[in-house]
Write an enzyme that holds these catalytic residues in place. Structure first.
Site, PDB file in Angstrom:
ATOM      1  N   LYS A   1       0.806  -1.231   0.000  1.00 32.45           N
ATOM      2  CA  LYS A   1       0.000   0.000   0.000  1.00 32.45           C
ATOM      3  C   LYS A   1       0.838   1.280   0.000  1.00 32.45           C
ATOM      4  CE  LYS A   1      -4.139  -1.969   0.266  1.00 32.45           C
ATOM      5  NZ  LYS A   1      -5.044  -1.935  -0.897  1.00 32.45           N
TER       6      LYS A   1
ATOM      7  N   GLU B   1      -9.679   5.813   3.237  1.00 35.63           N
ATOM      8  CA  GLU B   1     -10.453   4.752   3.860  1.00 35.63           C
ATOM      9  C   GLU B   1      -9.498   3.619   4.154  1.00 35.63           C
ATOM     10  OE1 GLU B   1      -9.978   4.913   0.707  1.00 35.63           O
ATOM     11  OE2 GLU B   1      -9.403   2.833   0.309  1.00 35.63           O
TER      12      GLU B   1
ATOM     13  N   SER C   1       1.779  -9.687  -0.523  1.00 32.59           N
ATOM     14  CA  SER C   1       1.502  -8.247  -0.556  1.00 32.59           C
ATOM     15  C   SER C   1       1.647  -7.564   0.795  1.00 32.59           C
ATOM     16  CB  SER C   1       0.094  -8.012  -1.105  1.00 32.59           C
ATOM     17  OG  SER C   1      -0.851  -8.724  -0.335  1.00 32.59           O
TER      18      SER C   1
END
Lengths: 409, 267
Positions: free
Chosen positions: A102, A124, A391
């Site tokens: 991210k 969010e 990830s």
């Protein structure tokens, strides 16, 4: 030459989306009028930035020095032995600062916000990884940061809530609906509609209205670019399969994009099967969903016969979402990306297996890809190579896993 | 001439603004909602705007979110919303428009939805999350079935977009008086006159103004500037404040509507 895995002719991957944000019949712009200009301005600012060497240089610098790129492509020897087939490589996005892929997107959008003169950031978050990454980027660049998070997710990801607050972000709990990612996005959009002139919304996945799906994809392309170089150096050839979990789909499209025009490379996205494919018990949009429009985007949705959005379930907060990124829906239609799902039980088992065999605690989200990877490795056989996108790391999940296993900490 | 056009022609002739009243269809339940809407129609409402309850109303503030939730929990469906309109049409010719979200139209085919809405007696449709750029199927279905379209213009809408929005609109332009979601505010936005004038340089369509308007004084202030005044959350609050007591909900709505309706005359 390897044989072609895709059934349809190759498509110029850069030709999508069109100017209106469409990936064939998916994507687009479905927002209240108040946001139209903000989205158009954002699209224009991104268009300038992506062609500006200064932006790219600044981004590369921070990705290296702050986030820790490049990440390793790691040969998972004991998982490979356990799988009993293809060689399993893990793309170690879990080693990035703040613990997941991210940060690639959060840093890039924060730099873009600075260029646009926006001093206030909203985001969010589901599992909290995008919230933590955004909080870190905002702390680094001195931007105000408000993160919306479902109250249920705050409970199951309390460590990440505290991490965001330590880095100066305000975390606002959302009590509506089922109190997870979808409601957090609704609330973030309401904030954006209200404060649109001062605020940039750092959307955390390859979803929403144009330009987000394209922009977020582009900011994660680095995953696949690195992986391609690394596997060629290591194995002297392209991988046979790429496997990644898909919530909105940002880590998956980030890994896949660089290989879309390599017909020998098969790609598999793994959705959250939850308790199994029963209404309200999963988040496998391609297994139980149909075409609809939610939160700015036309795509596959879990919805009832009348178009009301259905509740979802997954052990992983990051995949617990009723819709999937439009580019995935497009490439699924063409047979270019296949989709599978992993259930909560399978994920819990693989979470422990990976921890024990490799000394790597994977995020519950990424563990969905490991489940599928182990199945496919066996089916493929020993002379094949697969890359699983790891990830994120599982540190955030240990409390929840302990609770599920009945272990008192 | 459509019912909406007739209504604006009449209010213009009377030198006043149209009073547009919003409530959520089926809030808190079907029977109460039917009585409540009838009371509104008998209390000076010129256009009834029915919110179609949606699970994810991202353009709405808390008041309207909770109203939608109550309606859905009490069994509102597309068929029941149409039924509500049919029942209202038994006794009223007042224009009724839907305030809705695109997925509810899209789920079973836009054309079929619009046809069913027309058959029930719906006069216009406003789709909150549908900009004109994506509205081809809705505008086509509305044209085919004789339903008016309503589109939003916001304070952030640049002049260059106004002709595009106006071209997709047949009923009236809904000017959202401020950035933000629906909900009552203490003060009406300051720049409405300028905004309405800006819109009128591009189109002859009626312009109604909404978002944040909740008192008779605020209605009067906006009525002096626009062709229509929309009040929503202040009415929905009448429902919220008397949950469990149908007679009180109906009485409170009738009283509030009559009070607000007195604001639309221009002195």
């Amino acid at each position: 030459m390897p044989t072609a895995a895709a059934d349809t002719p190759s498509l110029d991957r850069f030709s999508l989306p069109d100017a209106g944000g469409h990936f064939g019949g998916y994507g687009g712009v479905f927002v209240p009028e108040t946001l139209m200009t903000a989205l158009q301005d954002l699209g224009a600012a991104y268009e300038v930035a992506r062609h500006d060497p200064a932006f790219q240089t600044e981004l590369r610098h921070h990705l290296k020095e702050f986030a820790g790129r490049p990440t390793e492509l790691y040969f998972a020897e004991r998982l490979t032995q356990h799988g009993g087939g293809a060689k399993i490589y893990l793309k170690r996005e879990d080693l990035l600062h703040t613990g997941a892929h991210k940060i690639n997107n959060a840093l890039a959008q924060a730099i873009l916000a600075k260029r646009m003169g926006k001093k206030r950031i909203i985001a969010e978050t589901g599992a909290g990884q995008h919230g933590v990454a955004t909080a870190a980027a905002c702390a680094k660049f001195g931007l105000d940061c408000v993160v919306y998070m479902g109250a249920h997710d705050m409970e199951r990801q309390s460590l990440n809530v505290f991490r965001m607050r330590l880095m100066g972000a305000e975390v606002r709990g959302v009590e509506a609906g089922q109190k997870t990612l979808k409601e957090a996005i609704n609330e973030a959009m309401r904030d954006w509609v209200t404060n649109v002139r001062s605020t940039h919304y750092i959307l955390g996945t390859a979803y929403g209205s144009h330009p987000y799906p394209m922009m977020v994809r582009d900011f994660h392309r680095v995953i696949g670019q690195e992986a391609k170089e690394q596997i060629l150096a290591r194995e002297g050839r392209l991988p046979d399969e790429l496997i990644a979990c898909v919530g909105g789909g940002s880590n998956a499209i980030g890994l896949f994009f660089e290989f879309l025009e390599e017909p020998s490379v098969r790609m598999i996205g793994v959705e959250a099967g939850g308790h199994g494919i029963k209404r309200g018990e999963h988040a496998a949009r391609f297994a139980g969903g149909r075409l609809g429009v939610l939160q700015g985007c036309k795509t596959f949705l879990l919805q009832d016969a009348e178009g009301q959005i259905e509740s979802t379930h997954s052990v992983s907060a990051g995949l617990d979402y009723a819709a999937v990124g439009p580019e995935h829906a497009f490439y699924r239609d063409r047979g270019r990306i296949q989709f599978a799902y992993a259930t909560d039980d399978e994920v819990m088992a693989a979470f422990q297996l990976c921890s024990r065999l490799e000394g790597i605690i994977p995020a519950l989200e990424s563990t969905h890809a490991i489940v599928e990877g182990l199945k496919r490795a066996k089916a493929l056989g020993p002379d094949k190579v697969i890359i699983i996108n790891l990830s994120g790391r599982g540190d955030k999940d240990v409390q929840q896993v302990a609770k599920i296993l009945g272990v008192k900490l | 001439m459509s019912r909406l056009a007739q209504t604006f022609a009449r209010t213009r002739a009377q030198n006043r603004a149209a009073f547009v009243a919003y409530v959520c269809a089926g809030d808190p339940d079907f029977d109460t909602s039917l009585e409540a809407c009838r009371a509104l129609l008998a209390s000076g409402v010129d256009i009834l705007e029915l919110g179609v309850p949606f699970s994810d109303p991202l353009a709405d503030g808390l008041t309207n979110q909770l109203a939608a939730q109550r309606a859905l929990e009490n069994g509102m469906t597309a068929a029941r919303v149409f039924e509500l309109v049919r029942r209202l049409r038994e006794t009223s010719e007042t224009p009724i428009i839907f305030y809705t979200y695109y997925n509810l139209l899209f789920a079973n085919g836009v054309d079929a939805y619009v046809r069913a809405a027309k058959a029930a007696g719906v006069d216009g449709i406003l789709t909150l999350d549908l900009p004109p750029e994506e509205s081809g199927d809705v505008t086509a279905a509305c044209r085919t079935h004789g339903v008016d379209t309503v589109f939003i213009i916001a304070p952030t809408t640049p002049d260059a977009r106004i002709p595009t929005i106006a071209a997709a609109t047949t009923g009236f332009i809904y000017y959202v008086s401020r950035e933000g979601v629906t909900g009552v505010r203490e003060q009406v936005a300051g720049n409405i006159a300028e905004a309405v004038a800006r819109i009128r340089t591009h189109t002859a369509l009626p312009v109604a103004v909404g978002f944040g308007i909740g008192s008779r004084a605020q209605v009067a202030q906006v009525a002096a500037l626009a062709d229509g005044v929309v009040v929503g959350s202040a009415l929905v609050n009448c429902v919220r404040d008397h949950l469990g007591d149908r007679a009180k909900i109906v009485a409170a709505l009738a009283a509030k509507a009559a009070d607000l309706a007195a604001g639309v005359t221009r002195s």
